[in-house]
Design an enzyme around this catalytic site. Sequence first.
Site, mmCIF file in Angstrom:
data_model
loop_
_atom_site.group_PDB
_atom_site.id
_atom_site.type_symbol
_atom_site.label_atom_id
_atom_site.label_comp_id
_atom_site.label_asym_id
_atom_site.label_seq_id
_atom_site.Cartn_x
_atom_site.Cartn_y
_atom_site.Cartn_z
ATOM 1 N N SER A 26 -1.609 4.139 58.771
ATOM 2 C CA SER A 26 -1.061 5.323 58.110
ATOM 3 C C SER A 26 -1.194 6.492 59.069
ATOM 4 C CB SER A 26 -1.853 5.619 56.835
ATOM 5 O OG SER A 26 -1.731 7.003 56.506
ATOM 6 N N HIS B 223 2.744 2.733 57.834
ATOM 7 C CA HIS B 223 2.592 3.205 56.452
ATOM 8 C C HIS B 223 2.785 4.718 56.434
ATOM 9 C CE1 HIS B 223 0.847 3.009 52.359
ATOM 10 N NE2 HIS B 223 0.233 4.147 52.673
ATOM 11 N N ASP C 163 2.833 8.183 54.169
ATOM 12 C CA ASP C 163 2.322 8.748 52.920
ATOM 13 C C ASP C 163 3.062 10.030 52.555
ATOM 14 O OD1 ASP C 163 0.107 6.974 52.159
ATOM 15 O OD2 ASP C 163 -0.727 7.560 54.106
ATOM 16 N N MET D 238 3.547 12.938 50.054
ATOM 17 C CA MET D 238 2.810 13.609 48.965
ATOM 18 C C MET D 238 3.529 14.904 48.595
ATOM 19 S SD MET D 238 -1.120 13.216 50.169
ATOM 20 C CE MET D 238 -1.726 11.719 50.964
ATOM 21 N N HIS E 198 4.994 5.159 50.974
ATOM 22 C CA HIS E 198 4.099 5.304 49.827
ATOM 23 C C HIS E 198 4.415 6.644 49.161
ATOM 24 C CE1 HIS E 198 -0.372 5.533 48.355
ATOM 25 N NE2 HIS E 198 0.494 5.515 47.357
ATOM 26 N N MET F 85 3.776 9.298 46.796
ATOM 27 C CA MET F 85 2.806 9.927 45.891
ATOM 28 C C MET F 85 3.448 11.196 45.358
ATOM 29 S SD MET F 85 -0.592 9.184 48.109
ATOM 30 C CE MET F 85 0.378 8.845 49.564
ATOM 31 N N MET G 233 -4.836 0.927 45.226
ATOM 32 C CA MET G 233 -5.521 2.080 45.830
ATOM 33 C C MET G 233 -7.026 1.872 45.711
ATOM 34 S SD MET G 233 -3.004 3.848 46.871
ATOM 35 C CE MET G 233 -4.095 5.043 47.644
ATOM 36 N N ASP H 295 -4.973 0.041 50.066
ATOM 37 C CA ASP H 295 -4.811 1.356 50.690
ATOM 38 C C ASP H 295 -6.000 2.246 50.363
ATOM 39 O OD1 ASP H 295 -3.917 3.646 51.885
ATOM 40 O OD2 ASP H 295 -2.224 3.975 50.515
HETATM 41 C C1 DX5 Z 1 -4.151 8.410 50.826
HETATM 42 C C2 DX5 Z 1 -3.149 7.511 51.471
HETATM 43 C C3 DX5 Z 1 -3.720 6.504 52.397
HETATM 44 C C4 DX5 Z 1 -4.636 7.058 53.439
HETATM 45 C C5 DX5 Z 1 -5.314 5.977 54.198
HETATM 46 O O1 DX5 Z 1 -3.663 9.008 49.684
HETATM 47 O O2 DX5 Z 1 -2.370 6.817 50.533
HETATM 48 O O3 DX5 Z 1 -2.659 5.753 52.978
HETATM 49 O O4 DX5 Z 1 -4.000 7.896 54.325
HETATM 50 O O5 DX5 Z 1 -6.213 6.594 55.074
HETATM 51 P P1 DX5 Z 1 -7.669 6.011 55.278
HETATM 52 O O6 DX5 Z 1 -7.484 4.625 55.830
HETATM 53 O O7 DX5 Z 1 -8.306 6.959 56.234
HETATM 54 O O8 DX5 Z 1 -8.327 6.001 53.931
HETATM 55 ZN ZN ZN Z 2 -0.930 5.392 51.428
#
Ligand code: DX5
Ligand code: ZN
Length: 220
Positions: free
Chosen positions: A9, A34, A36, A38, A67, A69, A137, A175
């Site tokens: 990620s 990956h 993320d 948000m 992903h 969010m 998660m 994740d």
């Molecule tokens: C958090 C993300 C993850 C995160 C993973 O909300 O969905 O993908 O960035 O990072 P680490 O491996 O550092 O927990």
């Molecule tokens: Zn993620």
Amino acid sequence: MRAVKLAPSILTADFGRLADEVRAAEAGGADILHLDVMDGRFVPNITFGHVLVEALRKVCSLPFDIHLMTVEPERQVEYYAEAADTINVHIEVSPHINRTLDAIRKLGKRAGVCINPGTPVGAIEESLGDVDQVMVMTINPGWGGQQMIERQLDKVAEIRRRLDAGGYRAEIEIDGGVKVGNAARCAAAGADVLVCGSSVFNPQSTPAENLAALRAALRA
Ligand code: DX5
Ligand code: ZN
């Protein structure tokens, strides 16, 4: 042990040199990237959207695992029609999950459902036959670099049991908080894909070194 794919990620990468960071992860042996997304509503943080994902598509040939969010993820999926390989939406904000999964499939993408630590397995029971991937998660989403809630690995094992019992082919992705010290336990619980953020992108060592260490931990 099952063959496990590693999905860095970019959340803790150096965004000032993001293209180089992503190239380093690809050259270093990542299987998937990956991403993320948000929105500041489903989670407090705001990261990036499809414009950045499309820019990265030009510098990286790995499969992209998006992903989402965001609240109302069904309004977002089309934006990733070009760049994504898999689009993952959270069950907690998807009252009509099957409609959203269908929309992702109609775009020709793999469809994933994500489940937060506080959400029981039963919430995704009806979707297990409709998804290509279940993302469990192991942190409360919002930031990289958090510590894994290891009890969630019981949930991974339970989902693995239900997928196998139903004859479903979905992969399980973990994740949050994946590190050298817990990667083997994640694989043993039944994961197919491990998201690794801060364990791959950190100031201490290079993505290639970190990916090699994670692979070694999975072989041990
Ligand atoms: C958090 C993300 C993850 C995160 C993973 O909300 O969905 O993908 O960035 O990072 P680490 O491996 O550092 O927990
Ligand atoms: Zn993620």
